[in-house]
Write an enzyme that holds these catalytic residues in place. Structure first.
Site, short mmCIF file in Angstrom:
data_model
loop_
_atom_site.label_atom_id
_atom_site.label_comp_id
_atom_site.label_asym_id
_atom_site.label_seq_id
_atom_site.Cartn_x
_atom_site.Cartn_y
_atom_site.Cartn_z
N PRO A 93 0.82 -1.22 0.00
CA PRO A 93 0.00 0.00 0.00
C PRO A 93 0.85 1.26 0.00
O PRO A 93 1.83 1.36 0.74
CB PRO A 93 -0.82 -0.14 1.29
CG PRO A 93 -0.98 -1.61 1.44
CD PRO A 93 0.33 -2.20 0.97
N CYS A 94 0.45 2.22 -0.83
CA CYS A 94 1.35 3.34 -1.15
C CYS A 94 0.95 4.67 -0.53
O CYS A 94 1.61 5.67 -0.76
CB CYS A 94 1.42 3.52 -2.66
SG CYS A 94 -0.19 3.92 -3.42
N GLN A 95 -0.14 4.71 0.26
CA GLN A 95 -0.62 6.00 0.74
C GLN A 95 0.42 6.76 1.55
O GLN A 95 0.46 7.98 1.54
CB GLN A 95 -1.90 5.81 1.57
CG GLN A 95 -3.10 5.35 0.76
CD GLN A 95 -3.20 3.84 0.68
OE1 GLN A 95 -2.21 3.13 0.85
NE2 GLN A 95 -4.40 3.35 0.43
N PHE A 97 3.49 6.95 0.99
CA PHE A 97 4.54 7.48 0.12
C PHE A 97 4.01 8.44 -0.93
O PHE A 97 4.78 9.18 -1.54
CB PHE A 97 5.26 6.33 -0.61
CG PHE A 97 5.78 5.26 0.29
CD1 PHE A 97 6.90 5.48 1.07
CD2 PHE A 97 5.15 4.03 0.38
CE1 PHE A 97 7.40 4.50 1.91
CE2 PHE A 97 5.63 3.03 1.22
CZ PHE A 97 6.76 3.27 1.98
N ASN A 132 5.25 0.56 -7.05
CA ASN A 132 4.73 1.53 -6.11
C ASN A 132 4.64 2.90 -6.77
O ASN A 132 5.04 3.07 -7.93
CB ASN A 132 5.61 1.59 -4.85
CG ASN A 132 4.78 1.73 -3.58
OD1 ASN A 132 4.14 2.75 -3.38
ND2 ASN A 132 4.80 0.71 -2.73
#
Length: 422
Positions: A93-95, A97, A132
């Site tokens: 999960p990229c939130q 970054f 990502n």
């Protein structure tokens, strides 16, 4: 007959990355995804499909799994896979970054990359792939004076190198691989040193790009525009019917069969494997109030297409949206997000349908999305509606291009193939 190489998909979402690998000829072993809505979509399209090679182990239930619980519950089974898997792929999960978020270095979602590394340390596959947001390779602070302010990608690289991998990463534009969307992505490829696989992976991947696009019947010297992706889904002057998969009555959708002219190579590719008479799901049109339609019409006629509205424009049109971009029909789309009202159609005063953003993400029309269309309130933290599933996904065409290269890489054929076709 050679067996296809095998992969495991971690943080799999609704299956964009898995779809790309399966289309490239890989065999899936299992996929781990925490959210039930996203996993049901993946399961319906790929695991239970007769068209794909997903060899699910008997010891793992075909359901959503939290990565933390998975590591504890199936520790012994994971150890038995050591040296037997060719590749582990994943998009943690990229939130934490993402430039669109708060970019908090202490965001607990950042630590999920550590869980990916933990699985790698147990199984030790020949190849690794991490996808990502580009912020994965950016510092959290404006100043780079301190060692602890290095991009998170450098930490991941160091950890993987300590496990015996050669690690390369690069920011790739999805639009360079046939996706009608800019969508810059952080891509990491790592090879186990003792496996003696090709190095310079990105040089070879980019060299194979034109071969891949040619096989797909797509142009290789220019990007696909958003109109080339969804022109057949425009509704002006077309027949509308009742929505076929909306739990709420009163919604309409385009008559897909009456507007079947494949006006571009990309549209033909997206419609390619649909059986005669097939109607894709997730085509429900939004219902906007007259006031919203008027505002959207003004934005389309008065604002620059392809650019997010400025602060002044947002005030002028009375919208509190942090980001709102009217699409430019002649260019690739802005990056698709999980919020349906971040993007306006290029010629019609409305937001896009789930099917339209799925097209822009390069999901084929036969791929169905399950679960609610949208959600709100407290459920935002737990639900993963269709718009979110698509926005979070790895574009299948980008995944397939990478997977096709890695397939030849693991078979030791990539350099020869590029020389013969270049």
């Amino acid at each position: 007959m050679h067996k296809p190489p095998t992969f495991i998909d971690l943080f799999a979402g609704c299956g964009g990355l898995s779809l790309g690998f399966l289309n490239a000829g890989w065999k899936g072993i299992f996929a781990i995804e925490k959210n039930a809505d996203a996993f049901i979509t993946l399961k319906h399209n790929l695991i239970e499909s007769q068209n794909y090679n997903y060899e699910w182990p008997n010891w793992l239930p075909k359901s959503n799994h939290d990565i933390n619980d998975f590591l504890v519950t199936y520790a012994s089974q994971l150890k038995s896979l050591k040296g037997k898997i060719d590749l582990i792929a994943g998009g943690p999960p990229c939130q934490g970054f993402s430039p669109a978020g708060k970019r908090d270095p202490n965001d607990p979602r950042n630590r999920l990359a550590e869980k990916y590394i933990e699985v790698v340390s147990i199984i030790k596959p020949k190849l690794l792939l991490i996808e990502n947001v580009k912020g994965f390779n950016s510092s959290f602070l404006k100043s780079d004076k301190h060692a602890n302010n290095l991009p998170y990608s450098h930490h991941v690289k160091s950890r993987l190198e300590s496990l015996g991998y050669s690690v390369e990463f690069q920011i790739l534009k999805s639009s360079d691989f046939g996706v009608p969307q800019l969508r810059p992505r952080f891509i990491l490829i790592a090879t186990l040193l003792e496996a003696d696989l090709a190095q310079d992976n990105f040089e070879l991947l980019l060299a194979s790009r034109q071969i891949f696009l040619k096989k797909k019947g797509l142009p290789s010297k220019r990007s696909i525009s958003v109109r080339e992706a969804i022109a057949d889904l425009e509704i002006e002057g077309q027949d509308l019917t009742d929505s076929t998969d909306s739990p709420i009555s009163g919604y309409k959708q385009l008559n897909y069969l009456s507007n079947s002219a494949a006006t571009s190579s990309f549209i033909r590719l997206m419609r390619k494997d649909c059986s005669k008479g097939y109607i894709p799901n997730s085509m429900r049109l939004p219902k906007h109030t007259p006031a919203i339609k008027t505002r959207f019409s003004k934005i389309l006629s008065e604002c620059r297409k392809g650019y997010s509205l400025s602060t002044e424009d947002r005030k002028r049109y009375g919208t509190r949206k942090h980001s709102l971009t009217p699409l430019d029909s002649s260019k690739p789309s802005a990056t698709i997000t999980t919020l349906p009202d971040d993007i306006l159609h290029y010629s019609e005063p409305r937001i896009l349908t789930v099917r339209e953003i799925a097209r822009i993400q390069s999901f084929p029309d036969w791929f169905s999305f399950l679960g609610p269309y949208t959600t709100g309130g407290k459920k935002r933290k737990t639900d993963c509606p269709r718009y979110t599933q698509v926005g979070n996904a790895v574009p299948p065409l980008l995944a397939e291009a990478i997977a096709t290269y890695l397939l030849h890489c693991v078979k030791g054929k990539i350099e020869c193939k590029i020389m013969k076709t270049s």
